[in-house]
Design a protein around this motif. Sequence first.
Motif, PDB file in Angstrom:
ATOM      1  N   THR A  26       0.855  -1.185   0.000  1.00  0.00           N
ATOM      2  CA  THR A  26       0.000   0.000   0.000  1.00  0.00           C
ATOM      3  C   THR A  26       0.894   1.239   0.000  1.00  0.00           C
ATOM      4  N   LEU A  45      -1.201  -0.386  -3.940  1.00  0.00           N
ATOM      5  CA  LEU A  45      -2.614  -0.296  -3.554  1.00  0.00           C
ATOM      6  C   LEU A  45      -2.808   0.945  -2.690  1.00  0.00           C
ATOM      7  N   GLY A  47      -4.854   1.752  -0.451  1.00  0.00           N
ATOM      8  CA  GLY A  47      -5.844   0.988   0.292  1.00  0.00           C
ATOM      9  C   GLY A  47      -6.686   1.878   1.189  1.00  0.00           C
ATOM     10  N   ASP A  48      -7.892   1.384   1.490  1.00  0.00           N
ATOM     11  CA  ASP A  48      -8.699   2.140   2.456  1.00  0.00           C
ATOM     12  C   ASP A  48      -8.150   1.935   3.874  1.00  0.00           C
ATOM     13  N   SER A  49      -7.092   1.110   3.999  1.00  0.00           N
ATOM     14  CA  SER A  49      -6.334   1.048   5.256  1.00  0.00           C
ATOM     15  C   SER A  49      -5.753   2.428   5.567  1.00  0.00           C
ATOM     16  N   ASP A  87      -8.577   1.771  -3.966  1.00  0.00           N
ATOM     17  CA  ASP A  87      -9.519   0.963  -3.185  1.00  0.00           C
ATOM     18  C   ASP A  87     -10.857   1.689  -3.082  1.00  0.00           C
ATOM     19  N   LYS A 116     -10.234  -1.690  -6.593  1.00  0.00           N
ATOM     20  CA  LYS A 116     -10.450  -2.928  -5.823  1.00  0.00           C
ATOM     21  C   LYS A 116     -11.721  -2.753  -4.987  1.00  0.00           C
ATOM     22  N   HIS A 140     -11.540  -8.866  -3.540  1.00  0.00           N
ATOM     23  CA  HIS A 140     -10.944  -8.962  -2.199  1.00  0.00           C
ATOM     24  C   HIS A 140     -11.898  -9.807  -1.356  1.00  0.00           C
ATOM     25  N   VAL A 183      -7.498 -10.347  -4.062  1.00  0.00           N
ATOM     26  CA  VAL A 183      -6.809 -10.362  -2.763  1.00  0.00           C
ATOM     27  C   VAL A 183      -7.529 -11.369  -1.866  1.00  0.00           C
ATOM     28  N   GLU A 185      -7.536 -12.290   2.120  1.00  0.00           N
ATOM     29  CA  GLU A 185      -7.014 -11.783   3.398  1.00  0.00           C
ATOM     30  C   GLU A 185      -7.476 -12.667   4.563  1.00  0.00           C
ATOM     31  N   ILE A 206      -2.755 -11.733   1.942  1.00  0.00           N
ATOM     32  CA  ILE A 206      -2.294 -11.009   3.133  1.00  0.00           C
ATOM     33  C   ILE A 206      -2.820 -11.824   4.309  1.00  0.00           C
ATOM     34  N   VAL A 216       0.761  -9.087  -0.332  1.00  0.00           N
ATOM     35  CA  VAL A 216       0.599  -7.645  -0.106  1.00  0.00           C
ATOM     36  C   VAL A 216       0.745  -7.374   1.385  1.00  0.00           C
ATOM     37  N   VAL A 218       0.795  -3.835   4.281  1.00  0.00           N
ATOM     38  CA  VAL A 218       0.500  -2.410   4.468  1.00  0.00           C
ATOM     39  C   VAL A 218       1.821  -1.673   4.736  1.00  0.00           C
TER      40      VAL A 218
HETATM   41  O1  KIV Z   1      -6.757  -1.372   2.365  1.00  0.00           O
HETATM   42  C1  KIV Z   1      -5.848  -2.196   2.336  1.00  0.00           C
HETATM   43  O2  KIV Z   1      -4.696  -1.929   2.726  1.00  0.00           O
HETATM   44  C2  KIV Z   1      -6.146  -3.523   1.834  1.00  0.00           C
HETATM   45  C3  KIV Z   1      -5.087  -4.560   1.958  1.00  0.00           C
HETATM   46  C4  KIV Z   1      -5.070  -5.071   3.354  1.00  0.00           C
HETATM   47  C5  KIV Z   1      -5.239  -5.648   0.973  1.00  0.00           C
HETATM   48  O3  KIV Z   1      -7.211  -3.763   1.376  1.00  0.00           O
END
Ligand code: KIV
Length: 295
Positions: A26, A45, A47-49, A87, A116, A140, A183, A185, A206, A216, A218
Amino acid sequence: MSTPRTVPGIRSSKRRTGSAPLVMVTAYDAPSARVATAADVDLILVGDSLAMAVLGYDDTLQVTIDDMAHHTAAVARSKPTAVVVGDMPWMSYHLTPRRTVENAAKLIRAGAHSVKLEGGAKRATMVEAIVAAEIPVMGHIGLTPQSTHVMGGFKVQGREAEAARRLADDAKALQEAGCYAVVIEGVPDVVGELVTEAIEIPTIGIGAGPGCDGQVLVYVDVIGLENRFKPKFVRRYGTAFDDQSAALSRFAADVRDGTFPAADEAYKANDTLTEALGLYGRAPSPSSSAQAPQA
Ligand code: KIV
């Protein structure tokens, strides 16, 4: 200089046909994307993380499509060679196909090469709509953080045979709907393998074991900037939190004892200006006569 990656190139990267494992990380801004590019990753990515890793929220449900577009644009401005995956946040692909496609388009216009979204067979209609708009989609499945309240927290999924088989069916449904990768997870390693074997498109794991077609992590976990908790599946490759706080402590100490900035870290005036200001011959810093200006 790394080679630019493409979605078709990623789609054909299956380990059982001899491809090297895919590497995805990410990134949420231009500096982290530049670091990822220097490391020659295959996919970035956004990511929404982001919500938890950068914005300080407790879950991913708080970020909006505009937040994601803002950070996707920052990543894209660094011109990465990796495929950039934007994401889709919670509630950006749950209502109607039309709104889903409009939201996916926001991420593409921000600079993503693909999007994603979370969920299996029940997302097939939305995946088809996005793909029909010429936007590549990554699926995902497994532990899908946007379903935290339904799952009762961030819990490993697919622990029962029936649930594991459902995940393989979900992966097949996503493939049929047009996803170019999936993905997986937070599932037992054998489930990661089962799903990987069940489909022709690559899986990126992940916390899903070594049997996937790629991995993957973070960004803040990989570099060790997140130092409060370490999930089982994370391997820290750096000590960024300690390194960065040590650097800032040294900066603070130098400011406080007057050794920063040094003479050669300051802009110099010519004699005319110095004289006009009546400062000729004066030491620039109260703390250090040894650092007298050289005009
Ligand atoms: O948002 C994110 O970082 C993710 C990863 C954990 C795959 O979706």
